[in-house]
Design a protein around this motif. Structure first.
Motif, mmCIF file in Angstrom:
data_model
loop_
_atom_site.group_PDB
_atom_site.id
_atom_site.type_symbol
_atom_site.label_atom_id
_atom_site.label_comp_id
_atom_site.label_asym_id
_atom_site.label_seq_id
_atom_site.Cartn_x
_atom_site.Cartn_y
_atom_site.Cartn_z
ATOM 1 N N VAL A 1 0.880 -1.151 -0.020
ATOM 2 C CA VAL A 1 0.030 -0.144 0.034
ATOM 3 C C VAL A 1 0.914 1.237 -0.089
ATOM 4 O O VAL A 1 0.599 2.278 -0.655
ATOM 5 N N VAL A 2 1.927 1.321 0.950
ATOM 6 C CA VAL A 2 2.870 2.497 0.893
ATOM 7 C C VAL A 2 3.385 2.737 -0.202
ATOM 8 O O VAL A 2 3.603 3.993 -0.865
ATOM 9 N N LEU A 3 3.824 1.738 -1.105
ATOM 10 C CA LEU A 3 4.620 1.852 -2.391
ATOM 11 C C LEU A 3 3.643 2.556 -3.431
ATOM 12 O O LEU A 3 3.931 3.225 -4.312
ATOM 13 N N LEU A 4 2.178 2.057 -3.303
ATOM 14 C CA LEU A 4 1.327 2.630 -3.883
ATOM 15 C C LEU A 4 0.780 4.139 -3.882
ATOM 16 O O LEU A 4 0.646 4.887 -4.781
ATOM 17 N N VAL A 5 0.761 4.402 -2.515
ATOM 18 C CA VAL A 5 -0.063 5.564 -2.243
ATOM 19 C C VAL A 5 0.790 6.594 -1.656
ATOM 20 O O VAL A 5 0.315 7.816 -1.445
ATOM 21 N N ALA B 1 3.973 -5.014 -8.586
ATOM 22 C CA ALA B 1 2.586 -4.225 -9.120
ATOM 23 C C ALA B 1 2.058 -2.977 -8.608
ATOM 24 O O ALA B 1 2.048 -2.276 -9.341
ATOM 25 N N SER B 2 2.560 -2.714 -7.278
ATOM 26 C CA SER B 2 2.415 -1.526 -6.722
ATOM 27 C C SER B 2 3.243 -0.297 -7.238
ATOM 28 O O SER B 2 2.697 0.650 -7.541
ATOM 29 N N ASP C 1 -9.429 4.719 -2.136
ATOM 30 C CA ASP C 1 -9.738 3.679 -3.327
ATOM 31 C C ASP C 1 -8.610 2.947 -3.508
ATOM 32 O O ASP C 1 -8.607 1.630 -3.518
ATOM 33 N N ALA C 2 -7.500 3.475 -3.592
ATOM 34 C CA ALA C 2 -6.241 2.957 -3.951
ATOM 35 C C ALA C 2 -5.666 1.871 -2.780
ATOM 36 O O ALA C 2 -5.287 0.748 -2.906
ATOM 37 N N THR C 3 -5.792 2.433 -1.725
ATOM 38 C CA THR C 3 -5.496 1.728 -0.342
ATOM 39 C C THR C 3 -6.312 0.573 -0.286
ATOM 40 O O THR C 3 -5.919 -0.579 -0.147
ATOM 41 N N LEU C 4 -7.841 0.599 -0.370
ATOM 42 C CA LEU C 4 -8.504 -0.422 -0.270
ATOM 43 C C LEU C 4 -8.461 -1.586 -1.593
ATOM 44 O O LEU C 4 -8.348 -2.708 -1.217
ATOM 45 N N LEU C 5 -8.213 -1.024 -2.510
ATOM 46 C CA LEU C 5 -7.928 -1.885 -3.859
ATOM 47 C C LEU C 5 -6.465 -2.679 -3.519
ATOM 48 O O LEU C 5 -6.491 -4.000 -3.708
ATOM 49 N N CYS C 6 -5.755 -2.072 -3.160
ATOM 50 C CA CYS C 6 -4.177 -2.649 -2.946
ATOM 51 C C CYS C 6 -4.448 -3.600 -1.905
ATOM 52 O O CYS C 6 -3.725 -4.680 -1.947
ATOM 53 N N GLY C 7 -5.066 -3.244 -0.898
ATOM 54 C CA GLY C 7 -5.160 -4.184 0.339
ATOM 55 C C GLY C 7 -5.959 -5.321 -0.065
ATOM 56 O O GLY C 7 -5.679 -6.452 0.406
ATOM 57 N N ALA C 8 -6.995 -5.222 -0.868
ATOM 58 C CA ALA C 8 -7.870 -6.332 -1.317
ATOM 59 C C ALA C 8 -6.907 -7.315 -2.247
ATOM 60 O O ALA C 8 -6.938 -8.595 -2.190
ATOM 61 N N GLY C 9 -6.124 -6.890 -2.948
ATOM 62 C CA GLY C 9 -5.327 -7.597 -3.883
ATOM 63 C C GLY C 9 -4.223 -8.267 -3.131
ATOM 64 O O GLY C 9 -3.995 -9.571 -3.374
#
Length: 190
Positions: free
Chosen positions: A1-5, A129-130, A147-155
């Motif tokens: 998540v951190v890498l993405l957001v 991927a992130s 949204d990004a956090t939730l999607l990444c967490g779900a993945g």
């Protein structure tokens, strides 16, 4: 998540000028994961009665970390601080603690590290991927960050879920899932 957001979060929270770059996101994340692994080894060694050895290794790790941090910060700024922490745990903490744990458990360091492979390849895939997504899309608003956090967490949950059902963790997870199903089922039957 951190890498993405992280880039979007820092930009949203304190401004674009405060974002230190992708390497200043990746390096502390790597350091954190390595230190978590080391802490897991320390807890095992503590349970085996190696309090004094843990203290000595921790002091040595801390000393190497501080020296590396000071030297590298002069050349690389904040990234040097993150690198100093990685260097300390890689050169001192992990080798010392893993070798003692291997000896105590009559196994090898390679075998202890190999036990992490089912998690590690999944984590590597999630990280890659992130990072790839973060290079083409930076969530810039609070709703986009959520949204990004939730999607990444779900993945991540989807990737790791099979491990949660395997032993030894599965013996704890499956009964709780069954209890949850029993709680939810009556509500859906009504």
């Amino acid at each position: 998540v951190v890498l993405l957001v992280n880039q979007g979060f820092v930009t949203w929270w304190v401004g674009k000028a405060q974002y230190g770059g992708v390497w200043l996101t990746v390096t502390p994340a790597v350091g954190m994961l390595l230190r978590h692994w080391n802490t897991t080894n320390v807890y095992s060694l503590f349970a085996l009665g190696h309090d004094k050895r843990i203290s000595i290794v921790t002091l040595a790790d801390g000393t190497v970390t501080v020296v590396a941090l000071v030297l590298l910060t002069r050349s690389y700024g904040l990234l040097g601080a993150a690198l100093g922490s990685v260097i300390g745990v890689v050169l001192v903490g992990l080798p010392a603690n893993l070798s003692l744990l291997a000896r105590e458990t009559s196994t090898s360091v390679a075998r202890l590290a190999a036990e992490l492979w089912p998690w590690a390849w999944r984590m590597g895939l999630a990280d890659a991927a992130s990072l790839a997504v973060s290079r083409v899309w930076v969530p810039a608003t609070f709703p986009a960050l959520v949204d990004a956090t939730l999607l990444c967490g779900a993945g991540y949950l989807g990737l790791m879920w099979p491990l949660a059902l395997q032993e030894p963790l599965g013996q704890y997870v499956r009964p709780r899932l069954a209890a949850l199903r029993r709680l939810v089922r009556p509500a859906t039957d009504a």
